[in-house]
Write a protein that holds these residues in place. Structure first.
Motif, PDB file in Angstrom:
ATOM      1  N   GLY A 332       0.774  -1.235   0.000  1.00  0.00           N
ATOM      2  CA  GLY A 332       0.000   0.000   0.000  1.00  0.00           C
ATOM      3  C   GLY A 332       0.802   1.278   0.000  1.00  0.00           C
ATOM      4  N   SER A 333       2.127   1.236  -0.238  1.00  0.00           N
ATOM      5  CA  SER A 333       2.948   2.442  -0.230  1.00  0.00           C
ATOM      6  C   SER A 333       2.720   3.275  -1.492  1.00  0.00           C
ATOM      7  CB  SER A 333       4.430   2.079  -0.127  1.00  0.00           C
ATOM      8  OG  SER A 333       5.251   3.200  -0.368  1.00  0.00           O
ATOM      9  N   ALA A 334       2.242   4.494  -1.317  1.00  0.00           N
ATOM     10  CA  ALA A 334       1.996   5.394  -2.454  1.00  0.00           C
ATOM     11  C   ALA A 334       3.306   5.815  -3.113  1.00  0.00           C
ATOM     12  CB  ALA A 334       1.219   6.624  -1.984  1.00  0.00           C
ATOM     13  N   ASN A 335       4.348   6.033  -2.309  1.00  0.00           N
ATOM     14  CA  ASN A 335       5.643   6.414  -2.874  1.00  0.00           C
ATOM     15  C   ASN A 335       6.193   5.310  -3.766  1.00  0.00           C
ATOM     16  OD1 ASN A 335       6.239   9.052  -1.979  1.00  0.00           O
ATOM     17  ND2 ASN A 335       6.654   8.286   0.079  1.00  0.00           N
ATOM     18  N   TYR A 361       0.356   3.108 -12.524  1.00  0.00           N
ATOM     19  CA  TYR A 361       0.955   3.253 -11.193  1.00  0.00           C
ATOM     20  C   TYR A 361       0.922   4.706 -10.714  1.00  0.00           C
ATOM     21  CZ  TYR A 361       2.469  -1.583 -10.851  1.00  0.00           C
ATOM     22  OH  TYR A 361       2.479  -2.957 -10.744  1.00  0.00           O
ATOM     23  N   MET A 364      -2.530   5.156  -9.367  1.00  0.00           N
ATOM     24  CA  MET A 364      -2.682   4.519  -8.057  1.00  0.00           C
ATOM     25  C   MET A 364      -2.093   5.390  -6.952  1.00  0.00           C
ATOM     26  SD  MET A 364      -1.665   0.617  -9.221  1.00  0.00           S
ATOM     27  CE  MET A 364      -1.490   0.009  -7.536  1.00  0.00           C
ATOM     28  N   ALA A 365      -0.915   5.970  -7.222  1.00  0.00           N
ATOM     29  CA  ALA A 365      -0.272   6.831  -6.224  1.00  0.00           C
ATOM     30  C   ALA A 365      -1.047   8.130  -6.052  1.00  0.00           C
ATOM     31  CB  ALA A 365       1.169   7.122  -6.641  1.00  0.00           C
ATOM     32  N   SER A 367      -4.185   8.677  -6.479  1.00  0.00           N
ATOM     33  CA  SER A 367      -5.455   8.457  -5.772  1.00  0.00           C
ATOM     34  C   SER A 367      -5.269   8.485  -4.255  1.00  0.00           C
ATOM     35  CB  SER A 367      -6.064   7.110  -6.182  1.00  0.00           C
ATOM     36  OG  SER A 367      -5.245   6.029  -5.736  1.00  0.00           O
ATOM     37  N   LYS A 368      -4.039   8.300  -3.810  1.00  0.00           N
ATOM     38  CA  LYS A 368      -3.719   8.380  -2.384  1.00  0.00           C
ATOM     39  C   LYS A 368      -3.180   9.752  -2.008  1.00  0.00           C
ATOM     40  CE  LYS A 368      -2.615   3.445  -1.817  1.00  0.00           C
ATOM     41  NZ  LYS A 368      -3.441   3.161  -0.625  1.00  0.00           N
ATOM     42  N   GLY A 369      -3.239  10.690  -2.975  1.00  0.00           N
ATOM     43  CA  GLY A 369      -2.765  12.045  -2.710  1.00  0.00           C
ATOM     44  C   GLY A 369      -1.262  12.203  -2.758  1.00  0.00           C
ATOM     45  N   ASN A 370      -0.553  11.264  -3.392  1.00  0.00           N
ATOM     46  CA  ASN A 370       0.904  11.297  -3.453  1.00  0.00           C
ATOM     47  C   ASN A 370       1.385  12.341  -4.466  1.00  0.00           C
ATOM     48  OD1 ASN A 370       3.547  10.134  -4.906  1.00  0.00           O
ATOM     49  ND2 ASN A 370       3.565   9.564  -2.750  1.00  0.00           N
ATOM     50  N   LYS A 404       1.471  20.416  -2.509  1.00  0.00           N
ATOM     51  CA  LYS A 404       2.045  19.489  -1.535  1.00  0.00           C
ATOM     52  C   LYS A 404       3.550  19.687  -1.392  1.00  0.00           C
ATOM     53  CE  LYS A 404      -1.497  15.954  -2.190  1.00  0.00           C
ATOM     54  NZ  LYS A 404      -1.980  15.956  -0.789  1.00  0.00           N
TER      55      LYS A 404
END
Length: 575
Positions: A332-335, A361, A364-365, A367-370, A404
């Motif tokens: 689950g790591s966004a980074n 990818y 996916m990142a 979507s987690k706010g990365n 960010k």
């Protein structure tokens, strides 16, 4: 008072002993040196004259080859009954060109082989083998190989130092238009090493070197005109020289169209991995590998990044990087997801270039706010990689990532407003975002700020500020070397020449005085240890490396110890 007097007496006695030792050593070595030096000089001269005379022999070689092939063709023509003088003339010219091409190609191949061996070498023996190929290539007239051999003669690689021979070879190369040779001759003239000390001549060499494409000559001229060293101080001329270097490097960075390597920051990492230590201890690395295999996501991401860019003594290994990123992404790591997207965007042996996979990818990142994932999506839409070009979408993702604090996204926003890509040109907003990104060290942001100050675009024009920004840009990407660093970094083995170069460096620039002071302290400490502690143990000294025995900062420790002793003695003296 007694300790101080005792220390002075000891130093005086040591000084006398050292002088006597040096005199005896000089007398003993002089006899053998007259023979060994003569042999080495003769060998170098023979090699040098062989290279310089080789080109004269090329005509003879070409004539022989042409005559041989010409007889074969004439035989064929005679059989066919063809008598055509015009055809014979064309064949002759063709054969001459072909023979020359074959000879040049062989030299090029030898040079490339030498470079390959040098890049893969892990020992002095392998490096020496590479120079054997360079010598053969130079023997065939390969200019790049001749440059390598000239450098070896100048710096004393593998015991073949001969500055006079190096200068002769550089002069020959300079006539052929070698900008590296022009730059080397400029340096030697400016310091009077092996040739007459002549700053005017050095300036000419540097000028020709810069005209030929030498970035180092451009930097040296820029610094000279900025500081007024042997030329009239002129900020505008300095700015022009720095601009050529900065433009060249910025063009290389912009063509990569990706996340600059310098800004791949190690996120989600423990304190030891974020330290400034250059090398990660083997046992610590093994411990981190153990933690990564046990499921520590932060360690997985950090090891993935270290292998991705090859840092802290670890080799660049895309397979290992992808392995750790995939494990972290699965957890689950966004980074990790963002860096997998980066790998597929740029393409490498482990992750072949694939815009669709990169998009997956990055999404996916994001979507987690990365921030890295948001920036990656912005790049895909901005350049149209796997999706249609859409500046509005790119702007949206860049803005989210910039909010960010991601510096690369801040730079992209600045560039969009600077160039008017999908938005109205707005130099104030461009300056704002370039400035924000530059505070985090984003190199291209610093480059464009320099452009704005140089041209007065959106800001009040300032030559001095533009030069400072260009220097900051060049320092950031680690391509700058102040011209006085020659004195610090040249691998000469002559301690007296080293002292001379250090002194020149300090006189040339006030900025160099402090580092030169500490360098001289280290130099004198080494010299003292060689003369006192290792007298009559010359061979043993070759096996003793202070950096390995006491650590890379041993010199600072010794300096600190000396200062502490002096303070102790002075306190006792006044008490």
């Amino acid at each position: 008072m007694k300790p101080l007097s005792l220390l002075i007496e000891i130093l005086i006695i040591l000084g006398v002993i050292i002088k006597n030792i040096e005199a005896e050593r000089h007398n003993k070595k002089q006899k053998g040196r007259n023979v060994t030096t003569q042999v080495s000089v003769n060998e170098v001269k023979q090699f040098l004259s062989h290279i310089l005379e080789r080109r004269k022999l090329l005509k003879v070689i070409y004539q022989r080859e042409n005559a041989l092939v010409k007889r074969k063709i004439q035989r064929k023509l005679r059989i066919k009954g063809i008598q055509n003088k015009d055809l014979s003339k064309r064949n002759k010219n063709y054969l001459r060109r072909q023979a020359k091409k074959n000879f040049t190609d062989e030299g090029d191949q030898l040079f490339k082989t030498g470079i390959k061996i040098l890049q893969q070498s892990k020992s002095q023996k392998q490096k020496a083998e590479a120079y054997v190929f360079f010598a053969k290539a130079a023997d065939m007239g390969n200019l790049k190989a001749m440059e390598k051999m000239a450098d070896a003669l100048l710096f004393g690689n593998f015991g073949m130092q001969n500055i006079t021979a190096a200068i002769q070879l550089y002069e020959s190369l300079a006539k052929e238009g070698s900008y590296k040779a022009q730059n080397a001759l400029g340096f030697l003239s400016s310091y009077g090493i092996g040739m007459e000390y002549n700053q005017a001549k050095a300036l000419i060499y540097y000028t020709f070197g810069s005209a030929g494409g030498s970035m180092m000559s451009q930097m040296i001229l820029g610094y000279r005109y900025l500081s007024g060293i042997n030329v009239l101080q002129n900020c505008e001329v300095a700015l022009n020289h720095y601009k050529k270097v900065a433009d060249y490097i910025a063009d290389k960075l912009e063509k990569s169209e990706s996340i600059p390597v310098e800004k791949v920051r190690l996120t989600e990492r423990p304190e030891n991995l974020s330290s400034n230590s250059e090398i990660l201890d083997w046992d610590i690395y093994q411990y981190y590998k153990f933690l990564a295999e046990r499921g520590d996501v932060q360690i997985q991401v950090s090891l993935g990044q270290l292998h991705l860019i090859g840092r802290k003594g670890l080799d660049q290994d895309y397979d290992k990087a992808l392995y750790y990123f995939l494990k972290a992404a699965k957890a689950g790591s966004a980074n990790a997801m963002a860096f997998i997207g980066k790998m597929y965007l740029e393409g490498n042996a482990a992750a072949p270039q694939n815009n669709a996979t990169a998009f997956k990818y990055f999404s996916m990142a994001a979507s987690k706010g990365n921030a890295i994932g948001l920036h990656g999506l912005g790049l895909l839409y901005f350049y149209g990689k796997g999706v249609p070009v859409n500046y509005a979408e790119a702007l949206k993702y860049f803005q989210k990532a910039a909010e960010k604090g991601w510096p690369n996204a801040q730079f992209q926003l600045g560039f969009m407003y600077y160039s008017g890509s999908g938005v109205w040109k707005d130099y104030k907003l461009a300056f704002k975002y370039f400035y924000l990104a530059s505070q985090s060290g984003q190199p291209l942001a610093i480059y464009y700020l320099a452009e704005m100050y140089a041209t007065g675009t959106g800001v009040l024009r300032s030559c001095r500020t533009a030069v400072e920004k260009r220097l900051k840009f060049l320092k950031k990407i680690r391509c700058i070397q102040w011209h006085f660093s020659y004195g610090i970094e040249l691998p000469f083995k002559d301690i007296h020449l080293a002292r001379r170069l250090y002194d020149m460096a300090a006189q040339t620039s006030p900025d160099a005085q402090i580092p030169v002071f500490f360098a001289l302290m280290k130099l004198e400490t080494v010299h003292l240890l060689q003369d006192i502690l290792f007298f009559n143990l010359t061979m043993l000294w070759k096996w003793v490396k202070l950096d390995n025995a006491l650590g890379p900062s041993w010199d600072l420790f010794v300096i600190g110890l000396i200062v502490a002793v002096l303070i102790f003695l002075l306190r006792n003296h006044y008490w």
